[in-house]
Motif scaffolding. Structure first.
Motif, mmCIF file in Angstrom:
data_model
loop_
_atom_site.group_PDB
_atom_site.id
_atom_site.type_symbol
_atom_site.label_atom_id
_atom_site.label_comp_id
_atom_site.label_asym_id
_atom_site.label_seq_id
_atom_site.Cartn_x
_atom_site.Cartn_y
_atom_site.Cartn_z
ATOM 1 N N THR A 64 -8.718 67.018 41.261
ATOM 2 C CA THR A 64 -9.630 65.867 41.171
ATOM 3 C C THR A 64 -10.830 65.983 42.105
ATOM 4 O OG1 THR A 64 -8.134 64.731 42.713
ATOM 5 C CG2 THR A 64 -7.889 64.219 40.369
ATOM 6 N N ARG A 65 -10.883 67.026 42.901
ATOM 7 C CA ARG A 65 -12.008 67.150 43.837
ATOM 8 C C ARG A 65 -13.267 67.619 43.101
ATOM 9 N NH1 ARG A 65 -9.277 72.493 46.363
ATOM 10 N NH2 ARG A 65 -10.160 74.030 44.927
ATOM 11 N N THR A 66 -14.416 67.236 43.682
ATOM 12 C CA THR A 66 -15.682 67.823 43.237
ATOM 13 C C THR A 66 -15.973 69.049 44.088
ATOM 14 O OG1 THR A 66 -16.449 65.588 42.758
ATOM 15 C CG2 THR A 66 -18.115 67.325 42.793
ATOM 16 N N ALA A 97 0.986 68.357 54.554
ATOM 17 C CA ALA A 97 1.743 69.574 54.867
ATOM 18 C C ALA A 97 1.085 70.806 54.252
ATOM 19 C CB ALA A 97 3.178 69.429 54.364
ATOM 20 N N ALA A 98 0.587 70.652 53.013
ATOM 21 C CA ALA A 98 -0.034 71.789 52.327
ATOM 22 C C ALA A 98 -1.342 72.202 53.000
ATOM 23 C CB ALA A 98 -0.285 71.436 50.864
ATOM 24 N N CYS A 99 -2.050 71.230 53.553
ATOM 25 C CA CYS A 99 -3.384 71.485 54.103
ATOM 26 C C CYS A 99 -3.367 71.785 55.604
ATOM 27 C CB CYS A 99 -4.267 70.260 53.852
ATOM 28 S SG CYS A 99 -5.994 70.637 53.554
ATOM 29 N N GLN A 100 -2.238 71.542 56.221
ATOM 30 C CA GLN A 100 -2.141 71.573 57.688
ATOM 31 C C GLN A 100 -2.591 72.888 58.303
ATOM 32 O OE1 GLN A 100 1.332 69.575 59.523
ATOM 33 N NE2 GLN A 100 1.917 71.639 60.095
ATOM 34 N N SER A 101 -2.229 73.980 57.676
ATOM 35 C CA SER A 101 -2.535 75.282 58.267
ATOM 36 C C SER A 101 -4.038 75.517 58.400
ATOM 37 C CB SER A 101 -1.878 76.373 57.421
ATOM 38 O OG SER A 101 -2.694 77.474 57.286
ATOM 39 N N PHE A 102 -4.828 74.954 57.466
ATOM 40 C CA PHE A 102 -6.281 75.141 57.547
ATOM 41 C C PHE A 102 -6.829 74.493 58.828
ATOM 42 C CE2 PHE A 102 -6.129 75.153 52.682
ATOM 43 C CZ PHE A 102 -6.066 76.534 52.634
ATOM 44 N N LEU A 103 -6.401 73.272 59.089
ATOM 45 C CA LEU A 103 -6.891 72.592 60.292
ATOM 46 C C LEU A 103 -6.372 73.279 61.558
ATOM 47 C CD1 LEU A 103 -8.494 70.264 61.516
ATOM 48 C CD2 LEU A 103 -6.392 68.899 61.452
ATOM 49 N N GLN A 113 -10.612 80.659 51.548
ATOM 50 C CA GLN A 113 -9.279 80.172 51.179
ATOM 51 C C GLN A 113 -9.316 78.676 50.867
ATOM 52 O OE1 GLN A 113 -7.109 81.529 54.638
ATOM 53 N NE2 GLN A 113 -6.306 83.308 53.552
ATOM 54 N N VAL A 114 -10.073 77.926 51.676
ATOM 55 C CA VAL A 114 -10.178 76.481 51.420
ATOM 56 C C VAL A 114 -10.904 76.233 50.102
ATOM 57 C CG1 VAL A 114 -11.253 74.337 52.229
ATOM 58 C CG2 VAL A 114 -10.001 75.794 53.839
ATOM 59 N N GLN A 115 -12.002 76.962 49.879
ATOM 60 C CA GLN A 115 -12.800 76.760 48.654
ATOM 61 C C GLN A 115 -11.974 76.940 47.382
ATOM 62 O OE1 GLN A 115 -16.019 79.514 49.015
ATOM 63 N NE2 GLN A 115 -17.283 78.127 50.231
ATOM 64 N N THR A 116 -11.022 77.834 47.444
ATOM 65 C CA THR A 116 -10.261 78.161 46.226
ATOM 66 C C THR A 116 -8.839 77.601 46.249
ATOM 67 O OG1 THR A 116 -9.602 80.260 47.235
ATOM 68 C CG2 THR A 116 -11.564 80.288 45.828
ATOM 69 N N CYS A 117 -8.531 76.802 47.253
ATOM 70 C CA CYS A 117 -7.149 76.349 47.441
ATOM 71 C C CYS A 117 -6.685 75.438 46.286
ATOM 72 C CB CYS A 117 -7.039 75.599 48.765
ATOM 73 S SG CYS A 117 -5.362 75.007 49.074
ATOM 74 N N GLN A 118 -5.473 75.692 45.852
ATOM 75 C CA GLN A 118 -4.839 74.820 44.853
ATOM 76 C C GLN A 118 -3.420 74.472 45.304
ATOM 77 O OE1 GLN A 118 -5.087 76.517 40.907
ATOM 78 N NE2 GLN A 118 -7.317 76.617 40.963
ATOM 79 N N ALA A 119 -3.255 74.384 46.619
ATOM 80 C CA ALA A 119 -1.907 74.212 47.167
ATOM 81 C C ALA A 119 -1.349 72.805 46.985
ATOM 82 C CB ALA A 119 -1.895 74.590 48.641
ATOM 83 N N CYS A 120 -2.215 71.841 46.681
ATOM 84 C CA CYS A 120 -1.691 70.503 46.366
ATOM 85 C C CYS A 120 -2.477 69.936 45.193
ATOM 86 C CB CYS A 120 -1.736 69.573 47.585
ATOM 87 S SG CYS A 120 -3.336 68.825 47.909
ATOM 88 N N ASP A 121 -2.013 68.818 44.659
ATOM 89 C CA ASP A 121 -2.601 68.256 43.436
ATOM 90 C C ASP A 121 -4.056 67.819 43.607
ATOM 91 O OD1 ASP A 121 -0.267 68.671 42.133
ATOM 92 O OD2 ASP A 121 0.452 66.599 42.304
ATOM 93 N N LEU A 122 -4.516 67.643 44.836
ATOM 94 C CA LEU A 122 -5.882 67.150 45.043
ATOM 95 C C LEU A 122 -6.937 68.134 44.549
ATOM 96 C CD1 LEU A 122 -5.575 65.452 48.547
ATOM 97 C CD2 LEU A 122 -5.432 64.424 46.270
ATOM 98 N N HIS A 123 -6.550 69.378 44.367
ATOM 99 C CA HIS A 123 -7.546 70.348 43.890
ATOM 100 C C HIS A 123 -8.057 69.972 42.502
ATOM 101 C CE1 HIS A 123 -4.317 72.111 41.374
ATOM 102 N NE2 HIS A 123 -5.306 72.611 40.679
ATOM 103 N N ILE A 173 -8.295 66.001 58.289
ATOM 104 C CA ILE A 173 -6.896 66.404 58.066
ATOM 105 C C ILE A 173 -6.762 67.066 56.687
ATOM 106 C CG2 ILE A 173 -4.548 65.520 57.716
ATOM 107 C CD1 ILE A 173 -5.331 65.317 60.629
ATOM 108 N N LEU A 174 -7.360 66.454 55.675
ATOM 109 C CA LEU A 174 -7.363 67.026 54.321
ATOM 110 C C LEU A 174 -8.741 67.552 53.976
ATOM 111 C CD1 LEU A 174 -5.402 64.515 52.019
ATOM 112 C CD2 LEU A 174 -4.552 66.555 53.192
ATOM 113 N N LYS A 175 -8.777 68.621 53.209
ATOM 114 C CA LYS A 175 -10.060 69.212 52.786
ATOM 115 C C LYS A 175 -10.513 68.730 51.411
ATOM 116 C CE LYS A 175 -9.631 71.652 56.511
ATOM 117 N NZ LYS A 175 -10.029 70.953 57.752
ATOM 118 N N CYS A 176 -9.676 67.987 50.723
ATOM 119 C CA CYS A 176 -10.049 67.454 49.401
ATOM 120 C C CYS A 176 -9.824 65.945 49.380
ATOM 121 C CB CYS A 176 -9.214 68.103 48.291
ATOM 122 S SG CYS A 176 -9.348 69.899 48.244
ATOM 123 N N ARG A 177 -10.613 65.271 48.560
ATOM 124 C CA ARG A 177 -10.577 63.802 48.519
ATOM 125 C C ARG A 177 -9.354 63.269 47.771
ATOM 126 N NH1 ARG A 177 -13.979 59.651 44.801
ATOM 127 N NH2 ARG A 177 -13.439 57.766 45.953
#
Ligand code: SF4
Length: 223
Positions: A60-62, A137-143, A48-58, A120-124
């Protein structure tokens, strides 16, 4: 501050503001475990984290940076978000700050392999800016799920952003460190300390981090 806080003398932690009795915190985790820590499918969570697009950071991440270490660890180390090195490698706390974090572990008899490290966040965030509220808020559930799966005996929050988000406060890291808190209603102790990237700029503060690590280790001994 509206957060659970114990007195942090290095002898016996003393309950300070929570209505819970710390002598029974272990019981709380056992009896209420299912309620506090819903069952988590770790592999599914990783996907779920690998494919997450729940916030704009997806956009710009590598790489996503899920976390690394022992999933049955007693210690969980939580930082802010991936930086440039972490984004490239897909692993938290690499580069000079990561090396210093590893040295911090060794100083108290731990290693990178015996703890679990996450952010806290999974993407840079671009240019290493602070995470935005909606990103957290978008990433919180993963942590939350990671903490629920690992059920650490102590959480070390490294840096202001991690400490403020875990403890739901706007206090400065300078005021948060040196105390023992609780992660929400789980009874898991949280110790906040400076981020190793800050220590690289302000090496004189290493002494305070050492004190925080000693405090965390003493708390661990009582769990
Ligand atoms: Fe998803 Fe978290 Fe990455 Fe945002 S930061 S895209 S919520 S994994």
């Amino acid at each position: 501050m509206g957060i659970s806080l114990w007195n942090t003398r290095l002898d016996v932690p003393e309950f300070k503001t929570s209505s819970e009795n710390p002598e029974h915190l272990g019981d709380v985790i056992d009896v209420e475990e299912q309620k506090l820590f819903p069952v988590v499918d770790w592999q599914l969570l990783q996907r779920q984290v690998q494919t997450c697009q729940a916030c704009d950071l997806h956009a710009t991440r590598t790489n996503t940076v899920f976390g690394v270490g022992d999933t049955s660890a007693s210690w969980m180390i939580i930082g802010e978000a991936p930086g440039a090195d972490e984004d490239l490698k897909g692993e938290p706390f690499v580069g000079k700050a990561g090396q210093l974090l590893n040295e911090m572990f060794i100083s108290i008899g731990l290693s990178r392999e015996t703890v679990f490290i996450a952010n806290i966040l999974k993407c840079r965030p671009p240019n290493n800016r602070d995470p935005h509220v909606e990103e957290v808020a978008a990433c919180q559930s993963f942590l939350e799920q990671q903490i629920g799966y690992i059920k650490p005996k102590v959480i070390l929050a490294v840096g202001r952003v991690a400490a403020q988000n875990l403890l739901q406060t706007k206090e400065t890291i300078g005021r948060l460190r040196g105390e023992k808190y609780s992660y929400r209603d789980t009874g898991i102790p949280v110790i906040a300390t400076y981020h190793p990237a800050y220590l690289l700029r302000s090496p004189l503060e290493k002494r305070k981090v050492w004190q925080d690590l000693v405090l965390a280790k003493k708390i661990m001994a009582t769990r």
